[in-house]
Write a protein that holds these residues in place. Structure first.
Motif, PDB file in Angstrom:
ATOM      1  N   TRP A   3       4.573  -6.076  -1.268  1.00  0.00           N
ATOM      2  CA  TRP A   3       5.841  -6.436  -0.634  1.00  0.00           C
ATOM      3  C   TRP A   3       7.014  -5.759  -1.340  1.00  0.00           C
ATOM      4  O   TRP A   3       7.891  -5.195  -0.693  1.00  0.00           O
ATOM      5  N   VAL A   7       6.551  -2.398   1.575  1.00  0.00           N
ATOM      6  CA  VAL A   7       7.170  -3.148   2.665  1.00  0.00           C
ATOM      7  C   VAL A   7       8.686  -3.207   2.503  1.00  0.00           C
ATOM      8  O   VAL A   7       9.430  -2.948   3.449  1.00  0.00           O
ATOM      9  N   LYS A   8       9.154  -3.513   1.319  1.00  0.00           N
ATOM     10  CA  LYS A   8      10.599  -3.599   1.088  1.00  0.00           C
ATOM     11  C   LYS A   8      11.283  -2.265   1.371  1.00  0.00           C
ATOM     12  O   LYS A   8      12.338  -2.222   2.002  1.00  0.00           O
ATOM     13  N   LEU A  26       2.676  -4.442   6.286  1.00  0.00           N
ATOM     14  CA  LEU A  26       2.107  -5.251   5.220  1.00  0.00           C
ATOM     15  C   LEU A  26       0.597  -5.037   5.115  1.00  0.00           C
ATOM     16  O   LEU A  26       0.074  -4.760   4.034  1.00  0.00           O
TER      17      LEU A  26
END
Length: 76
Positions: A3, A7-8, A26
């Motif tokens: 994450w 993803v971030k 994800l």
């Protein structure tokens, strides 16, 4: 770590435009890191339970059940 990294970064770049895109990002980032783990998107666990992501071992032992909420134009 998935994450906070992959993803971030995608979220902040603005390339994730829906909850489905967030799920795909994800799972796509997680799967290569744990090839022996099964990751399912929106599995029907019972007649009323359909989480966004299920992570577990082959055979059905659950590691995590994740419900994701996509919030456009906000921080990841």
């Amino acid at each position: 770590m998935v994450w906070m990294n992959a993803v971030k970064r995608q979220y902040e770049m603005g390339v994730l435009n829906s909850e489905r895109a967030l799920q795909a990002c994800l799972v796509g980032a997680f799967a290569p890191l744990a090839p022996d783990i099964v990751t399912l998107v929106e599995p029907q666990l019972s007649s009323r339970i359909v989480p966004d992501v299920w992570i577990g071992y082959p055979g059905g032992r659950t590691i995590a059940v994740i419900e994701i909420k996509y919030v456009p134009h906000d921080y990841p």
